[in-house]
Scaffold this active site. Structure first.
Site, short mmCIF file in Angstrom:
data_model
loop_
_atom_site.label_atom_id
_atom_site.label_comp_id
_atom_site.label_asym_id
_atom_site.label_seq_id
_atom_site.Cartn_x
_atom_site.Cartn_y
_atom_site.Cartn_z
CB CYS A 54 -0.89 0.00 1.24
SG CYS A 54 -1.90 -1.48 1.39
CB THR A 80 -1.07 -8.48 -7.74
OG1 THR A 80 -1.16 -7.21 -7.07
CG2 THR A 80 -2.21 -9.38 -7.30
CB THR A 102 -6.71 -15.87 -9.43
OG1 THR A 102 -6.03 -14.65 -9.08
CG2 THR A 102 -7.47 -15.64 -10.72
#
Length: 303
Positions: free
Chosen positions: A129, A192, A265
């Site tokens: 983040c 990711t 996923t």
């Protein structure tokens, strides 16, 4: 049947298969399909101090062998989780991992303090983040910032602390070592990879936020490499993730040095992915003559 159980930072897991944060919500929808108590653990939707609405659409794009997402950590906030979702999760006989996020050190520490007296078993700190005090640079990019945020949060955490590492760096092993030196109990990897999707007909970006996080089978070789490299450097447990769809995929991560794995996923393409992977991992161990799945960890041989 092989013994799939393990001890992860003092927490007993039935098996090494954990539902990854952001792909499993708080487990309620999946529990309508099967008993989520059969999983090793659940890393819940990323939590922030205050509710977040996330990014505007469009925020999901399919890619070859994967997907891009820029959901923006939409969540109801930590207080809502503690009051409305955690009590139910704690009845499911599964390890509960709270994934926490923030935009400054104070927010991360506030999350850890808020969750300290609860029944959450482990904390997973998402450091991909942006740090608002450092011009928007992600906490997880530089080893010194990984060290600083890990040390600060560990000082106020009651639960074991897992640090989730971003792959968008020059050398992920440096950040793995920084997390270990700052007191992290485990690391999870990889988050990711940053990418974009292009609409060639409209000649514009597909995602409203322009960039998104790439996940799915497309990232698996990169994730395996990073887990293997980090396992050579750190002594704390590694939780591997990145495109796991089968029991053999899970075994590959364990061979590379991961003690447990997270499935992300695949939950979107097959809601039964996690229990299927558990069964396939058991079958793989039996075929290999492995009595305990943990015997696989870190046994990968060079060609």
């Amino acid at each position: 049947m092989a013994d799939l159980s393990l001890d992860l930072c003092g927490v007993k897991l039935k098996n090494p298969v954990i539902a990854a944060s952001g792909t499993f919500g708080f487990g309620r929808e999946f529990d309508e399909l099967y008993d989520i108590g059969q999983l090793g653990g659940i890393s819940v939707k990323g939590l922030s101090l205050k509710p977040r609405t996330g990014n505007p659409p469009s925020r999901i794009a399919e890619t070859p062998s994967g997907m891009l997402n820029s959901v923006g950590l939409q969540n109801p906030g930590v207080d809502s989780f503690v009051e409305n979702d955690l009590p139910w999760l704690l009845t499911k006989n599964v390890a509960v991992i709270a994934n926490i996020t923030g935009t400054c050190v104070e927010e991360y520490c506030g999350m850890a303090e808020r969750l300290a007296p609860t029944g959450v078993h482990l904390l997973e700190m998402n450091i991909s983040c942006p740090n608002v005090h450092e011009g928007g640079v992600a906490f997880g990019v530089k080893p010194e910032s990984v060290y600083a945020i890990t040390k600060a949060v560990k000082a106020v955490s009651r639960q074991p602390l897992i640090v989730k590492l971003t792959p968008n760096v020059a050398d992920i092993t440096e950040n793995a070592l920084a997390a270990q030196e700052a007191g992290a109990d485990a690391i999870s990897m990889i988050n990711t990879l940053t990418g974009i999707a292009v609409d060639v007909h409209r000649r514009c970006m597909i995602l409203k936020n322009n960039t998104g996080g790439l996940s799915g089978p497309a990232v698996r070789p990169v994730a395996l490499r990073m887990v293997w490299q980090s396992a050579q450097k750190v002594k704390i447990p590694i939780i591997g993730m990145g495109g796991i769809e089968t029991g053999e995929d899970a075994a590959a991560f364990m061979l590379c040095g991961a003690k447990a794995v997270m499935v992300g996923t695949a939950n979107f393409t097959d809601p039964f992915a996690c229990p299927k992977i558990i069964k396939e991992l058991d079958a793989y161990c039996e075929a290999q003559g492995v009595a305990r799945a943990q015997e696989l960890v870190g046994t990968l041989r060079a060609y």
